[in-house]
Design an enzyme around this catalytic site. Structure first.
Site, PDB file in Angstrom:
ATOM      1  N   LYS A  80      39.890  13.393  89.630  1.00 58.36           N
ATOM      2  CA  LYS A  80      38.993  14.308  90.358  1.00 58.36           C
ATOM      3  C   LYS A  80      38.205  15.170  89.372  1.00 58.36           C
ATOM      4  O   LYS A  80      36.993  15.294  89.475  1.00 58.36           O
ATOM      5  CB  LYS A  80      39.825  15.217  91.275  1.00 58.36           C
ATOM      6  CG  LYS A  80      39.099  16.468  91.736  1.00 58.36           C
ATOM      7  CD  LYS A  80      39.931  17.270  92.708  1.00 58.36           C
ATOM      8  CE  LYS A  80      40.539  18.534  92.148  1.00 58.36           C
ATOM      9  NZ  LYS A  80      39.589  19.602  91.841  1.00 58.36           N
ATOM     10  N   ASN A  81      38.919  15.762  88.416  1.00 60.52           N
ATOM     11  CA  ASN A  81      38.264  16.717  87.535  1.00 60.52           C
ATOM     12  C   ASN A  81      37.315  16.061  86.543  1.00 60.52           C
ATOM     13  O   ASN A  81      36.587  16.746  85.843  1.00 60.52           O
ATOM     14  CB  ASN A  81      39.313  17.557  86.785  1.00 60.52           C
ATOM     15  CG  ASN A  81      39.965  18.558  87.722  1.00 60.52           C
ATOM     16  OD1 ASN A  81      39.554  18.701  88.869  1.00 60.52           O
ATOM     17  ND2 ASN A  81      40.995  19.240  87.235  1.00 60.52           N
ATOM     18  N   ARG A 103      34.056  24.827  93.644  1.00 62.47           N
ATOM     19  CA  ARG A 103      33.566  25.483  92.443  1.00 62.47           C
ATOM     20  C   ARG A 103      32.967  24.503  91.437  1.00 62.47           C
ATOM     21  O   ARG A 103      32.051  24.831  90.687  1.00 62.47           O
ATOM     22  CB  ARG A 103      34.715  26.255  91.791  1.00 62.47           C
ATOM     23  CG  ARG A 103      34.286  27.017  90.575  1.00 62.47           C
ATOM     24  CD  ARG A 103      35.459  27.603  89.839  1.00 62.47           C
ATOM     25  NE  ARG A 103      35.121  27.771  88.431  1.00 62.47           N
ATOM     26  CZ  ARG A 103      34.491  28.823  87.948  1.00 62.47           C
ATOM     27  NH1 ARG A 103      34.154  29.809  88.719  1.00 62.47           N
ATOM     28  NH2 ARG A 103      34.194  28.894  86.665  1.00 62.47           N
ATOM     29  N   ASP A 151      38.843  26.806  94.956  1.00 69.78           N
ATOM     30  CA  ASP A 151      40.230  27.240  95.054  1.00 69.78           C
ATOM     31  C   ASP A 151      40.343  28.742  94.876  1.00 69.78           C
ATOM     32  O   ASP A 151      39.648  29.329  94.063  1.00 69.78           O
ATOM     33  CB  ASP A 151      41.050  26.617  93.917  1.00 69.78           C
ATOM     34  CG  ASP A 151      41.419  25.187  94.209  1.00 69.78           C
ATOM     35  OD1 ASP A 151      41.242  24.744  95.355  1.00 69.78           O
ATOM     36  OD2 ASP A 151      41.904  24.531  93.281  1.00 69.78           O
ATOM     37  N   ASP A 165      47.511  22.739  86.175  1.00 68.75           N
ATOM     38  CA  ASP A 165      47.476  21.994  87.440  1.00 68.75           C
ATOM     39  C   ASP A 165      48.799  21.296  87.769  1.00 68.75           C
ATOM     40  O   ASP A 165      48.923  20.678  88.825  1.00 68.75           O
ATOM     41  CB  ASP A 165      46.331  20.966  87.421  1.00 68.75           C
ATOM     42  CG  ASP A 165      44.962  21.629  87.551  1.00 68.75           C
ATOM     43  OD1 ASP A 165      44.905  22.845  87.780  1.00 68.75           O
ATOM     44  OD2 ASP A 165      43.946  20.916  87.423  1.00 68.75           O
TER      45      ASP A 165
HETATM   46  C1  UD1 Z   1      39.083  23.057  85.380  1.00 70.97           C
HETATM   47  C2  UD1 Z   1      39.737  22.227  86.457  1.00 70.97           C
HETATM   48  C3  UD1 Z   1      40.986  22.912  86.995  1.00 70.97           C
HETATM   49  C4  UD1 Z   1      41.915  23.220  85.842  1.00 70.97           C
HETATM   50  C5  UD1 Z   1      41.186  23.998  84.756  1.00 70.97           C
HETATM   51  C6  UD1 Z   1      42.038  24.248  83.515  1.00 70.97           C
HETATM   52  C7  UD1 Z   1      37.865  21.090  87.489  1.00 70.97           C
HETATM   53  C8  UD1 Z   1      37.076  20.880  88.721  1.00 70.97           C
HETATM   54  N1  UD1 Z   1      38.802  22.039  87.551  1.00 70.97           N
HETATM   55  O1  UD1 Z   1      38.659  24.281  85.991  1.00 70.97           O
HETATM   56  O2  UD1 Z   1      41.611  22.039  87.911  1.00 70.97           O
HETATM   57  O3  UD1 Z   1      42.988  23.993  86.337  1.00 70.97           O
HETATM   58  O4  UD1 Z   1      40.012  23.285  84.344  1.00 70.97           O
HETATM   59  O5  UD1 Z   1      42.526  23.058  83.021  1.00 70.97           O
HETATM   60  O6  UD1 Z   1      37.703  20.402  86.508  1.00 70.97           O
HETATM   61  N2  UD1 Z   1      36.645  31.475  82.457  1.00 70.97           N
HETATM   62  C9  UD1 Z   1      35.920  32.602  82.210  1.00 70.97           C
HETATM   63  N3  UD1 Z   1      34.592  32.494  81.967  1.00 70.97           N
HETATM   64  C10 UD1 Z   1      33.943  31.292  81.972  1.00 70.97           C
HETATM   65  C11 UD1 Z   1      34.695  30.130  82.236  1.00 70.97           C
HETATM   66  C12 UD1 Z   1      36.054  30.253  82.480  1.00 70.97           C
HETATM   67  O7  UD1 Z   1      36.452  33.708  82.191  1.00 70.97           O
HETATM   68  O8  UD1 Z   1      32.724  31.255  81.733  1.00 70.97           O
HETATM   69  C13 UD1 Z   1      38.118  31.599  82.686  1.00 70.97           C
HETATM   70  C14 UD1 Z   1      38.495  31.251  84.100  1.00 70.97           C
HETATM   71  O9  UD1 Z   1      38.371  32.369  84.937  1.00 70.97           O
HETATM   72  C15 UD1 Z   1      39.937  30.813  83.928  1.00 70.97           C
HETATM   73  C16 UD1 Z   1      39.965  30.171  82.539  1.00 70.97           C
HETATM   74  O10 UD1 Z   1      38.804  30.645  81.892  1.00 70.97           O
HETATM   75  O11 UD1 Z   1      40.790  31.911  83.925  1.00 70.97           O
HETATM   76  C17 UD1 Z   1      39.980  28.656  82.551  1.00 70.97           C
HETATM   77  O12 UD1 Z   1      38.847  28.173  83.205  1.00 70.97           O
HETATM   78  P1  UD1 Z   1      38.204  26.747  82.913  1.00 70.97           P
HETATM   79  O13 UD1 Z   1      38.895  26.083  81.754  1.00 70.97           O
HETATM   80  O14 UD1 Z   1      36.733  26.918  82.834  1.00 70.97           O
HETATM   81  O15 UD1 Z   1      38.587  25.942  84.206  1.00 70.97           O
HETATM   82  P2  UD1 Z   1      37.640  25.240  85.240  1.00 70.97           P
HETATM   83  O16 UD1 Z   1      36.621  24.406  84.524  1.00 70.97           O
HETATM   84  O17 UD1 Z   1      37.162  26.227  86.242  1.00 70.97           O
END
Ligand code: UD1
Length: 435
Positions: free
Chosen positions: A22-23, A94, A118, A307
Site C-alpha cells: 500500500k505504502n 493523507r 489516519d 506500522d
Molecule cells: C509513511 C507511511 C506510514 C508509516 C510512516 C513511517 C504511507 C502512506 N504511510 O507515513 O504508514 O507509518 O511512513 O514509516 O506511506 N513529519 C513532520 N514533518 C514533515 C513530515 C513528517 O513533522 O514534513 C513527522 C510526522 O508527523 C511523523 C514523522 O515525521 O511524526 C514520520 O512521518 P513520515 O515518515 O513522513 O511518515 P508518512 O510518510 O506520513
C-alpha cells in the site's frame, strides 16, 4: 455500519500470498503523473486507498483502469493535467499529499487540500515544504488548501531533512527528477518503498543514485516516459501474518514476501519463541509454545516499523512476562490501547512508552478500530480472546488489508464481516445482527 465479528480460539495454519505494498503503490500512482502516456503498475492490492488515489488521478485528467482481479492498474496521463487535489479525497487519505511533488515539477503549480488520513498524530508537512522551497517553489494557503507555485520551474538543491520522513523523501525525490540540475536529499528515508519508487523513476528515465541510503543524489532530466512496474511486496502485511502465526500458535507460510525487509521484526518473533524459516519467495513462521513478551522500539527503516507496533502490543498482551513498547514516530498510535484494555489486556501508557504485563487471558468485547494497523491488531486480539469480539469502524482496516476476513477464514479463523442495522445503532446495540 459493518463490523468484524471474531470468534476466538483458532490456530492459524496455511499459506497466504502478499500483494504489493500500500505504502508504495500510492506513491507509484502519483509518480505516473510525471510522464504523459500510459503506465502500468502490477501487484496492486484491492484496498480502499488505491481507489481513492485512482479517483484523485482521474480528477487531474488521467484515465485510470484497475483490474482488481489481476492487481493491474493502467494510468493514462494526458499532456495537460489539472493541479487541484480536492478536500473530499485528501481528507480521507493523507498519502494524497504524494501528488504535491509531481504536480509542482510537471505543472509548476499544485493546490492540495490539507490532508486527513489516519488519526495517528500531528504529521506535519514542514519538511515537504522546506525541500520544495529550496528547489524554487513558494507556498501560500487559502481556505484549507496549500498552494505551491514554481512558475519558472524547479531547480536542483541540497536538502537536509530534520528527520528521515518517508513522505517528504518521496515528494522531494519526485520533484527533483524533473528539476533543472543536481539535487541531494540528505538524511533521506531508506524504506524499501522509497527504493521501489526510485527504481520506477529510473525506469522512467530519471537519474538517481543512493537509493536505500541516507543520501540520495538526483540529476534532473527534462522529460520522463511511461513504464510498466511491479510493486514491492507489502512488508507490513507480511509482518502482520507473521505475528498472527506466533500469536495463535499457528504455522503460516507467507509467499511473495521479502524477509530481508522485516529483519528486526522477524528477530523479535524469534525472541518471542517462534521459528522463522526463510524460503524461496517468502518465509514461514510457526509457533509451538506460549509466546514470551519482547521489548520493541519503533524507528525509521531499517529500525522496527511503527506500522507493526500495535500488532506486537497485542502479542505482548498474551505473552509471558513484562515488556516495554516505545513509539518514536507517531504520538497518537497508542490510542488503540484503550480498546485493547476493554478485552482485558494489562497495558499502562507513560508518554511514548507502553508497559505491557502478560500473560493475560483476553475476553471478547466490542471494540473500535482507530487506524488501519490498530484495527488489525484488535482483530488479532479477537483471534485469541475467549468468546466474541466485535471490531467496528473497519473502514480503517479496509485501507490496508484486502479480503482480510476471507484469508483469515482460509487459515482456520472464525471471522465474519457483518452489518449492523440502523435500528441497532439507534438502540446503541453494537452487537451485530446477521443479515
Ligand atoms: C509513511 C507511511 C506510514 C508509516 C510512516 C513511517 C504511507 C502512506 N504511510 O507515513 O504508514 O507509518 O511512513 O514509516 O506511506 N513529519 C513532520 N514533518 C514533515 C513530515 C513528517 O513533522 O514534513 C513527522 C510526522 O508527523 C511523523 C514523522 O515525521 O511524526 C514520520 O512521518 P513520515 O515518515 O513522513 O511518515 P508518512 O510518510 O506520513
Amino acid at each position: 455500519m459493518e463490523v468484524f465479528e471474531v470468534h476466538g480460539g483458532a490456530r492459524l495454519c496455511g499459506r497466504v500470498a502478499v500483494a504489493g505494498a500500500k505504502n508504495s503503490v500510492l506513491k507509484l500512482m502519483a509518480a505516473t503523473l510525471l510522464a504523459p502516456g500510459e503506465s502500468t503498475i502490477t501487484g496492486v492490492p484491492d484496498i480502499l486507498d488505491v481507489h481513492i488515489m485512482a479517483e484523485l488521478l482521474r480528477r487531474l485528467g488521467a484515465q485510470v483502469t484497475f483490474r482488481a482481479d489481476i492487481g493491474e492498474l493502467t494510468i493514462d496521463v494526458p499532456e495537460h493535467i489539472g493541479h487541484q487535489a480536492d478536500y473530499d479525497l485528501v481528507r480521507q487519505m493523507r498519502a494524497s499529499i504524494a501528488i504535491l511533488g509531481p504536480l509542482v515539477a510537471r505543472v509548476g503549480v499544485a493546490d492540495v487540500a490539507l490532508p486527513g488520513g489516519d488519526a495517528i498524530g500531528s504529521r506535519g508537512l514542514d519538511m515537504h515544504m522546506a525541500g520544495l522551497e529550496a528547489m524554487g517553489a513558494s507556498f501560500t494557503s487559502d481556505h484549507g488548501y496549500l498552494i505551491a507555485a514554481a512558475p519558472k520551474g524547479l531547480h536542483g538543491a541540497a536538502m537536509v531533512l530534520d528527520f528521515p520522513s518517508v513522505g517528504a523523501t518521496e515528494n522531494l525525490l519526485m520533484a527533483a527528477v524533473l528539476a533543472h540540475g543536481q539535487s541531494v536529499i540528505d538524511n533521506a528515508a531508506r524504506e524499501p518503498e522509497i527504493v521501489d519508487l526510485g527504481e520506477m523513476l529510473i525506469a522512467m528515465g530519471a537519474q538517481i543514485e543512493g537509493l536505500g541510503t541516507s543520501t540520495i543524489a538526483v540529476t534532473g532530466v527534462s522529460v520522463l516516459h511511461p513504464v510498466v512496474h511491479a510493486t514491492v511486496p507489502d512488508r507490513i502485511v507480511a509482518g502482520t501474518w507473521a505475528v498472527m502465526a506466533a500469536l495463535t500458535g499457528g504455522d503460516i507460510t507467507i509467499d511473495h514476501a521479502e524477509a530481508s525487509h522485516l529483519e528486526i521484526a522477524l528477530d523479535k518473533l524469534t525472541d518471542a519463541g517462534a521459528y522463522v524459516e526463510h524460503q524461496q519467495g517468502g518465509f514461514r513462521v510457526r509457533m509451538d509454545r506460549a509466546p514470551k513478551a519482547v521489548d520493541v522500539a519503533t524507528f525509521p527503516y531499517p529500525g522496527f516499523p511503527t506500522d507493526l507496533q500495535p500488532q506486537f502490543i497485542t502479542l505482548n498482551a498474551v505473552a509471558a512476562g513484562a515488556s516495554m513498547v516505545t513509539e518514536n514516530l507517531f504520538e497518537a498510535r497508542f490510542r488503540f490501547v484503550q480498546e485493547l484494555l476493554r478485552l482485558g489486556a494489562d497495558v499502562r501508557i507513560d508518554g511514548h512508552h507502553a508497559f505491557v504485563q502478560g500473560p493475560r487471558r483476553l475476553a471478547g468485547a466490542a471494540v473500535q478500530a482507530t487506524d488501519v494497523r490498530a484495527g488489525v491488531a484488535l482483530v488479532m486480539a479477537g483471534l485469541v480472546a475467549e468468546g466474541v469480539t466485535t471490531v467496528s469502524d473497519i473502514h480503517h482496516i479496509d485501507r490496508g488489508y484486502a479480503g482480510l476476513a476471507a484469508t483469515l477464514t482460509d487459515l482456520g479463523a472464525s471471522i465474519e464481516r457483518v452489518t449492523l442495522t440502523d435500528v441497532d445503532l439507534r438502540a446503541g446495540n453494537r452487537q451485530p445482527v446477521h443479515l
